[in-house]
Scaffold this motif. Structure first.
Motif, PDB file in Angstrom:
ATOM      1  N   ALA A  79       0.831  -1.201   0.000  1.00  0.00           N
ATOM      2  CA  ALA A  79       0.000   0.000   0.000  1.00  0.00           C
ATOM      3  C   ALA A  79       0.868   1.254   0.000  1.00  0.00           C
ATOM      4  O   ALA A  79       0.575   2.231  -0.704  1.00  0.00           O
ATOM      5  CB  ALA A  79      -0.921  -0.008   1.217  1.00  0.00           C
ATOM      6  N   TRP A  80       1.949   1.224   0.782  1.00  0.00           N
ATOM      7  CA  TRP A  80       2.828   2.395   0.835  1.00  0.00           C
ATOM      8  C   TRP A  80       3.504   2.644  -0.508  1.00  0.00           C
ATOM      9  O   TRP A  80       3.637   3.788  -0.950  1.00  0.00           O
ATOM     10  CB  TRP A  80       3.873   2.236   1.931  1.00  0.00           C
ATOM     11  CG  TRP A  80       4.712   3.481   2.056  1.00  0.00           C
ATOM     12  CD1 TRP A  80       5.960   3.697   1.558  1.00  0.00           C
ATOM     13  CD2 TRP A  80       4.311   4.705   2.671  1.00  0.00           C
ATOM     14  NE1 TRP A  80       6.381   4.969   1.823  1.00  0.00           N
ATOM     15  CE2 TRP A  80       5.386   5.616   2.512  1.00  0.00           C
ATOM     16  CE3 TRP A  80       3.166   5.122   3.342  1.00  0.00           C
ATOM     17  CZ2 TRP A  80       5.336   6.919   3.000  1.00  0.00           C
ATOM     18  CZ3 TRP A  80       3.122   6.418   3.830  1.00  0.00           C
ATOM     19  CH2 TRP A  80       4.191   7.298   3.656  1.00  0.00           C
ATOM     20  N   GLU A  81       3.924   1.589  -1.168  1.00  0.00           N
ATOM     21  CA  GLU A  81       4.543   1.747  -2.485  1.00  0.00           C
ATOM     22  C   GLU A  81       3.556   2.356  -3.478  1.00  0.00           C
ATOM     23  O   GLU A  81       3.924   3.207  -4.293  1.00  0.00           O
ATOM     24  CB  GLU A  81       5.050   0.400  -2.996  1.00  0.00           C
ATOM     25  CG  GLU A  81       6.272  -0.108  -2.246  1.00  0.00           C
ATOM     26  CD  GLU A  81       6.792  -1.417  -2.799  1.00  0.00           C
ATOM     27  OE1 GLU A  81       6.164  -1.946  -3.742  1.00  0.00           O
ATOM     28  OE2 GLU A  81       7.820  -1.903  -2.297  1.00  0.00           O
ATOM     29  N   LEU A  82       2.310   1.944  -3.402  1.00  0.00           N
ATOM     30  CA  LEU A  82       1.276   2.531  -4.261  1.00  0.00           C
ATOM     31  C   LEU A  82       1.095   4.016  -3.929  1.00  0.00           C
ATOM     32  O   LEU A  82       0.965   4.859  -4.824  1.00  0.00           O
ATOM     33  CB  LEU A  82      -0.049   1.788  -4.082  1.00  0.00           C
ATOM     34  CG  LEU A  82      -0.108   0.363  -4.639  1.00  0.00           C
ATOM     35  CD1 LEU A  82      -1.369  -0.346  -4.150  1.00  0.00           C
ATOM     36  CD2 LEU A  82      -0.073   0.389  -6.168  1.00  0.00           C
ATOM     37  N   PHE A  83       1.102   4.312  -2.643  1.00  0.00           N
ATOM     38  CA  PHE A  83       0.937   5.699  -2.202  1.00  0.00           C
ATOM     39  C   PHE A  83       2.079   6.569  -2.714  1.00  0.00           C
ATOM     40  O   PHE A  83       1.860   7.684  -3.208  1.00  0.00           O
ATOM     41  CB  PHE A  83       0.879   5.751  -0.672  1.00  0.00           C
ATOM     42  CG  PHE A  83       0.830   7.145  -0.122  1.00  0.00           C
ATOM     43  CD1 PHE A  83      -0.336   7.888  -0.169  1.00  0.00           C
ATOM     44  CD2 PHE A  83       1.963   7.727   0.437  1.00  0.00           C
ATOM     45  CE1 PHE A  83      -0.383   9.185   0.333  1.00  0.00           C
ATOM     46  CE2 PHE A  83       1.929   9.020   0.932  1.00  0.00           C
ATOM     47  CZ  PHE A  83       0.750   9.747   0.884  1.00  0.00           C
ATOM     48  N   GLU A  84       3.297   6.069  -2.609  1.00  0.00           N
ATOM     49  CA  GLU A  84       4.466   6.829  -3.059  1.00  0.00           C
ATOM     50  C   GLU A  84       4.370   7.211  -4.530  1.00  0.00           C
ATOM     51  O   GLU A  84       4.814   8.290  -4.934  1.00  0.00           O
ATOM     52  CB  GLU A  84       5.738   6.010  -2.855  1.00  0.00           C
ATOM     53  CG  GLU A  84       6.222   5.927  -1.430  1.00  0.00           C
ATOM     54  CD  GLU A  84       7.544   5.194  -1.363  1.00  0.00           C
ATOM     55  OE1 GLU A  84       8.521   5.802  -0.897  1.00  0.00           O
ATOM     56  OE2 GLU A  84       7.608   4.033  -1.789  1.00  0.00           O
ATOM     57  N   THR A  85       3.830   6.314  -5.323  1.00  0.00           N
ATOM     58  CA  THR A  85       3.757   6.557  -6.768  1.00  0.00           C
ATOM     59  C   THR A  85       2.505   7.327  -7.170  1.00  0.00           C
ATOM     60  O   THR A  85       2.272   7.563  -8.353  1.00  0.00           O
ATOM     61  CB  THR A  85       3.799   5.228  -7.537  1.00  0.00           C
ATOM     62  OG1 THR A  85       2.701   4.401  -7.126  1.00  0.00           O
ATOM     63  CG2 THR A  85       5.109   4.496  -7.268  1.00  0.00           C
ATOM     64  N   GLY A  86       1.693   7.708  -6.178  1.00  0.00           N
ATOM     65  CA  GLY A  86       0.496   8.491  -6.478  1.00  0.00           C
ATOM     66  C   GLY A  86      -0.702   7.667  -6.895  1.00  0.00           C
ATOM     67  O   GLY A  86      -1.700   8.224  -7.375  1.00  0.00           O
ATOM     68  N   ALA A  87      -0.633   6.354  -6.686  1.00  0.00           N
ATOM     69  CA  ALA A  87      -1.758   5.482  -7.056  1.00  0.00           C
ATOM     70  C   ALA A  87      -2.766   5.447  -5.909  1.00  0.00           C
ATOM     71  O   ALA A  87      -3.010   4.404  -5.288  1.00  0.00           O
ATOM     72  CB  ALA A  87      -1.245   4.082  -7.384  1.00  0.00           C
TER      73      ALA A  87
END
Length: 262
Positions: A17-25
């Protein structure tokens, strides 16, 4: 992928979830939170996504519980309610913890929130964390002024030197730069900068100040004869008389003595 602190203590679901958040997803983060409605971290992260996109729906789903994101979420909640000072305090609290996960979007939001309320210490601290991850000089001007207002003049000078290409044409920065030199006793450097400010015609030139202080320059021996009896105003006059007669060391001594009187 954007740079961030690792979520070493989180489970793979939270990491994803954090990786998605970082990329703006952000929509993908919301979908994960919906599928895992009891996951407090995902609910908190989903709320941050909503605040970042300014959709004002962050309170429409569960926000109870405590996670590493709790101070950050609190900062966004205060920001949304117009409690700017409280928001700045919580952004500072969140980012000063080295273990807090960081992304470009939330860190820049935090820095700007601290700037809005003139929280100079918080700005300086958050910018240091920003610089450890991104070296684009985006907050160079804010860093310079934060250090200036904190009276960290040597550090402000260092920041200017590191970012001189982007700051050297900024009149406000140059004016503060000149004052930095005044505060550390480098009066000749200060005069050189202040004389060359863009639009310097709007302020007295060095020569004008020499003329203005000519009588006091002539009276330096009289001031010196009764130096221990001089009032604060007279000491200021003596300091400037030294400054504009190019007796920089003596000017520094007088101004330093005045600082210690405060």
């Amino acid at each position: 992928m954007a740079k961030s602190s690792a979520l070493s203590t989180q489970l793979s679901l939270e990491e994803s979830a954090w990786e998605l958040f970082e990329t703006g997803a952000y929509e993908e983060v919301s979908k994960l939170a919906e599928k895992n409605a009891k996951n407090v971290f995902l609910n908190h992260l989903r709320a941050v996504c909503e605040f970042e996109t300014e959709t004002n729906t962050a309170n429409n789903f569960p926000l109870e519980g405590k996670t590493v994101l709790t101070p950050l979420l609190g900062a966004y909640l205060h920001k949304a309610k117009g409690n700017s000072k409280e928001a700045a305090v919580l952004f500072h609290e969140y980012f000063k913890a080295s273990s807090s996960p960081v992304s470009y979007s939330i860190l820049t939001t935090g820095i700007k929130a601290c700037e809005e309320v003139g929280a100079h210490k918080a700005c300086a601290d958050l910018i240091q964390r920003y610089k450890a991850l991104w070296s684009d000089g985006y907050f160079a001007k804010l860093e310079f002024f934060s250090l200036y207002h904190l009276r960290k003049f040597e550090e402000a000078l260092k920041t200017f030197k590191e970012n001189s290409e982007s700051l050297k044409e900024d009149r406000d920065v140059l004016a503060a730069l000149g004052l930095c030199f005044v505060h550390i006793g480098k009066f000749e450097e200060a005069c050189n900068i202040l004389e060359k400010l863009p639009g310097a015609g709007e302020i007295p030139s060095y020569e004008d100040k020499v003329t203005e202080y000519s009588d006091r320059i002539k009276s330096i021996p009289k001031y010196e004869a009764r130096k221990k009896e001089l009032s604060r105003t007279e000491l200021l006059d003596l300091g400037y008389a030294y400054l504009f007669s190019e007796s920089y060391k003596k000017a520094e001594e007088v101004f330093t003595s005045l600082v210690f009187q405060e």
